[in-house]
Structure formats: C-alpha cells, structure tokens
Design an enzyme around this catalytic site. Structure first.
Site, PDB file in Angstrom:
ATOM      1  CG  HIS A   1      -0.151  -0.256   2.519  1.00  0.00           C
ATOM      2  ND1 HIS A   1      -0.064  -1.524   3.070  1.00  0.00           N
ATOM      3  CD2 HIS A   1       0.577   0.549   3.334  1.00  0.00           C
ATOM      4  CE1 HIS A   1       0.677  -1.477   4.166  1.00  0.00           C
ATOM      5  NE2 HIS A   1       1.084  -0.233   4.346  1.00  0.00           N
TER       6      HIS A   1
ATOM      7  NE  ARG B   1       9.264  -6.124   8.976  1.00  0.00           N
ATOM      8  CZ  ARG B   1       8.128  -5.458   8.876  1.00  0.00           C
ATOM      9  NH1 ARG B   1       8.032  -4.448   8.015  1.00  0.00           N
ATOM     10  NH2 ARG B   1       7.089  -5.769   9.605  1.00  0.00           N
TER      11      ARG B   1
ATOM     12  CG  ASP C   1       4.929  -3.684   5.817  1.00  0.00           C
ATOM     13  OD1 ASP C   1       5.045  -4.005   7.014  1.00  0.00           O
ATOM     14  OD2 ASP C   1       3.948  -3.078   5.368  1.00  0.00           O
TER      15      ASP C   1
ATOM     16  CD  GLU D   1       4.942  -7.562   8.732  1.00  0.00           C
ATOM     17  OE1 GLU D   1       4.467  -7.255   9.830  1.00  0.00           O
ATOM     18  OE2 GLU D   1       4.603  -7.010   7.677  1.00  0.00           O
TER      19      GLU D   1
END
Length: 544
Positions: free
Chosen positions: A105, A200, A202, A244
């Site tokens: 997003h 990472r 997300d 994640e």
C-alpha cells in the site's frame, strides 16, 4: 553458495527507527547523521546487521508505513547524502543494512493515488483497487478491527470505493496491473543502488485480491515474488529478502519458494509461545510449534524475535491461548491493542533479570537469526499511554542527562516523551550507566552475542529436542559440521533437576561456553544436571 552469500544465517539483527536513536541537529527527531555517530556503540554491542523501519517521505499517520514518495527521505531524518554516508560507515564496520519495502500500500497522499482519484479516466486509476460494491472480497478479514469497519472506503472525489487491508489512509496497490509490478521493481533497484543489503517485505501476504478467497497467500503473490527475486539476483550479489508474513509456519513456508523467493521469514507463531512456556513453566508450547515448523530450503533461514516495533501479536494463537496471554501479560487493559499486547520485553517480564536472560537464551540458541529490538539490550521500558503502538517507540536512553542524551531540545519538542517512571526512567536505565557496570544487562547481552558469534552452528545447525521426564526443562542439541552444542533451559522459577540420555556422546566432554568450564564426561548412564531458577546452560560437546 559461498559463506559470504549466506551472511544472513550468521547475522545478529538490530531493529531500530531512525527517529528513535539520536538527534544530531536538535529538531526533536533522530536522524541519519545521529545514527551514524552511534555506529560505534552498535559495533561494540556486537550486532552485524541493522534493520531500519521506514524513513521515506510520509504524512506519518502510520509511523512511516504510509509512504508518499518511495524515493525520497523524510526531511526530519536528513538527506539522501546523509543516508548514503550512513550505509558507507556501517559497511566500514562490517554492519549490513536492511530497509523496508512496503509493497502492499501507499499513503493516500502519494501522487499516484492523488492522480488515480482525480478521475476515473486517469492513467493511474488502475494503480489501485476500485469498486462500486463495498461487499466485494467480503471473506477478507479486517486487520485493524478496532479502528476500521471495512476494507473499503468511499472516495467522494471519484465516486467509488477503494480497497485497503490496513488503515483507510493506506490504499492498496493493484498488483494485477503490470505497471505496478514494474514500479515496485524500480523502487527496489533504486535502493539497491544506494548500497543497502536487503529488504524486509512488509505485509507481503496481502498483495493480490481474488473473489471467493480471504485475499491472503494467493498463488499470484508467489509468481510476483519469484519475479522480484530474479531481478534482485540478476542485478546484485548477496542481497536478501526477509518476509513479514504473520501466518502459521506451514503458510509461511511457501514464501521461501524453492529457495527462489524470500531468503528469510519471521517465525511469528514461535514468539508468543516462548512467552507462554515461561509463564506456564512448561516446554509444551515451544515443542508443539517447533514440531509444526516445516523443513526449509538450505539457503533459507527463519528470523526469530522476542519483541519488535509492533504489539506482541496474538494472531497466531487459539482464543484460549489469547485469553491466557491477556490474563498473564496484560493486567492493565490499556496494554491490549488489536489482538496483541503493546509492551516491551522488560515490562512483560516485570523487569525480572533472570527471565529476560532466559528468553534471550532461547532467542539466540533456537534455529534462526535473532532480531534484537533497540533498547531491549538495556531493558528499556514503555509507555502504554501513548497512542497506537508508539509506547514501544520512545527515544533511546543514552545517559542520565537532559532528554536521556537523545537530544538537547526542549522536552515538549521531542517526537515522543521520554520514559520517566521510577523503574524504567532514563535516569536509572541508560547506556552510560550500564556500560560502567560489569554486571549490567547491556554487558551481559554483549557476552551472549560474542558467544553466539563464535559458533556457526547457531545460525546453520540442525536441532534435536531431547526426551526427558521434566516438562519444566527444554533441552536440545544443535549440530553443524564439527560443532555440537547442548542447550538446557529451565523454564521454571524454581530449581529443577533433569536427566538427559546422552549415551550417543559417550566419553565426550561438555564445556560450558560462558565460563569455559569443563564438566565431567558423558557416560552410559543418564547425564544429571541441576539448574537454578530461570537459568540455562550452553555446552559445547567435545570428542575426547
């Protein structure tokens, strides 16, 4: 695969937010020049990888996870030049840098969204997910159930609803659009060119939507991740993805692909069960979740953590287990957020030093790469009166002087108030005081990191849980090449005995790793050990 390409298996990751660490220009926010000044501290601590929370341009409605420009740094934290200098200085100290790639997003302030909502005919319209019917995809759960009533929000400007899995100010990108897929590859390449070592990823389970599903872990996601990984490997060497995906181990396993998607994934369900095991004084929760953990490809790795920048998430537990955790760890209802508990490690343990040490023994000796959350190495406290998850994101406590040595501005100009309570206040809990005290938690943590870094087996070895009669003891061996370790943890607040069947190591000598003390050799009979309350042993088993 050379050793250098598997660096993440031997890493000790330290997670921090640039704004929380050190303010060099006195605007109340930590910044990149400040963080660069503190690299020596991190080097002495012994960590060799820093994971940075988002520092991109943002309206800061979700602490930076709401990005309004992927290729600009938020001005409070410094400039691109400051960032590149930070990466260079970290590399000079053999410290790798992992940053956030928020794929799912953007902020509603992002130019893409502003353009998309300006007209239904806009070129960027298809960058987001729009619909006239807010009942579409109604099998998808609402993640922030205490603030959002739906995954759809009406946009009066263009007269349609847009889709968001998180806050309504964070519209989801439309990954069915090849232009969006390419745009994110461009973002990836942009940051790789600054020298970072990995990302990472997300909220990676939520990239695609499909009617009749819960819109999580869809097959298209893995097709795209393989594409992203191929780009990464084609253009750069020894760079990594860390997924994640707050899911059960079997559902996380596909994010590693055949070793051709993410290199690492967080082991979310293990974390609450470590807390459960120590409060129940029973090894069952850990053994059960480890039994459910699938084998992963040789070039992949779990990332383990006790605490991070979010709440102690209780998504991956049963309702009964959740009630138990709330009762044990959130006596104050303000500590509960969404499904989890917004507390740091020390307050969760009531500042019990032995329990904090035991939890770290588990974090550092179970299979995977440990992630330390900034401030937990000194036993920092939290402030549950701050909104959302900000209570665990307060300024780092460097010394007992003004503003804990974080900044010299007036206290009301700090991005968040300091911890001032009598137990965790910065006058008593700070880096300077603990550096001068041999027995401090900080010095203890440095020793644990040193011991861990002496052995490849921790990051690369297999694990075998030992059968015995005392459920309050969790014992296992770790083996890799010519290193064999025996780890024994007492989950109880009382002294516990245990008899371990070690006859396959008959004649081997256990060497305790913290004091380099030799114990009597293993024989045919069960090996008898007694452990003090919440204590643990790490032994190297040496062939005689």
């Amino acid at each position: 695969m050379g050793s250098e390409s598997l660096w993440y298996k031997d890493a000790i990751i330290y997670e921090l937010h640039v704004k929380t660490f050190f303010d060099s220009n006195q605007n109340g926010y930590g910044d990149f020049p400040g963080l660069t000044q503190k690299l020596d501290y991190l080097q002495v601590l012994g960590i060799n990888c820093i994971w940075l929370m988002p520092f991109y341009k943002t309206p800061l409605k979700d602490d930076g996870y709401d990005i309004s420009d992927y290729e600009e740094i938020s001005p409070e934290y410094g400039t691109m030049k400051d960032f590149k200098n930070f990466v260079k200085e970290a590399h000079r100290r053999d410290i790798k840098i992992i940053i956030e790639l928020v794929l799912n997003h953007t902020s509603d302030q992002h130019p893409w969204f502003q353009e998309a909502r300006s007209s239904r005919a806009s070129k960027k319209r298809d960058f987001y997910v729009w619909n006239d019917d807010p009942q579409k995809y109604n099998q998808a759960k609402i993640i922030f159930s205490d603030t959002e009533k739906s995954n759809w929000t009406y946009d009066p400007l263009s007269g349609q609803y847009y889709w968001h899995r998180f806050f309504s100010h964070q519209p989801d990108l439309n990954f069915d659009n090849p232009e969006v897929q390419q745009a994110m590859i461009n973002v990836l390449t942009f940051w790789l060119n600054t020298g970072v070592d990995g990302f990472r990823l997300d909220a990676v389970p939520y990239l695609f939507e499909q009617e009749g599903t819960n819109c999580e872990n869809l097959p298209q996601t893995h097709v795209y991740l393989k594409k992203l990984r191929a780009e990464l490997d084609k253009k750069f060497k020894n760079k990594i993805f860390l997924a994640e995906a707050n899911q059960w181990p079997a559902d996380v396993r596909p994010y590693l692909g055949n070793g051709d998607e993410c290199h690492m994934a967080f082991h979310f369900p293990l974390m609450p069960r470590i807390f459960m095991a120590i409060r129940k004084e029973d090894n069952t929760p850990i053994l059960e979740i480890m039994r459910q953990t699938p084998v992963i490809p040789d070039n992949c790795q779990w990332a383990l953590f006790l605490r991070n920048h979010d709440e102690l998430t209780l998504e991956m537990v049963t309702q009964e287990e959740r009630d138990y955790m709330h009762k044990e760890y959130a006596q104050d209802p303000k500590a509960i957020l969404n499904l989890g508990i917004r507390r740091r490690l020390a307050p969760l343990m009531n500042n019990g030093r032995r329990q904090m040490e035991l939890l770290n023994s588990l974090l550092f000796s179970l299979p995977g790469t440990p992630v330390i959350y900034y401030g937990d190495e000194i036993g920092m406290g939290d402030n549950i009166f701050l909104g959302d998850r900000n209570g665990v994101r307060t300024p780092m406590q460097w010394d007992g002087n003004r503003n804990a040595g974080f900044s010299t501005v007036e206290a009301d100009k700090l991005y968040a108030p300091l911890i001032i309570d009598p137990v965790y206040g910065y006058q008593s809990i700070n880096v300077e005081a603990q550096s001068m005290t041999q027995s401090s938690f900080l010095n203890w943590t440095k020793r644990m990191i040193r011991v861990r870094r002496n052995f490849k087996v921790f990051g690369r070895g297999n694990i075998e849980f030992l059968q015995h009669k005392n459920p309050k003891i969790l014992a296992y061996t770790r083996a890799y090449e010519n290193e064999t370790l025996l780890i024994v943890n007492n989950l109880s607040r009382y002294v516990q005995p245990v008899q371990l069947d070690l006859k396959r190591y008959n004649g081997w000598e256990p060497l305790e790793l913290w004091g380099n003390v030799k114990l009597p050799p293993v024989g045919e009979l069960p090996y008898f050990l007694t452990l003090g309350p919440h204590s643990f042993y790490w032994f190297r088993l040496d062939k005689h």
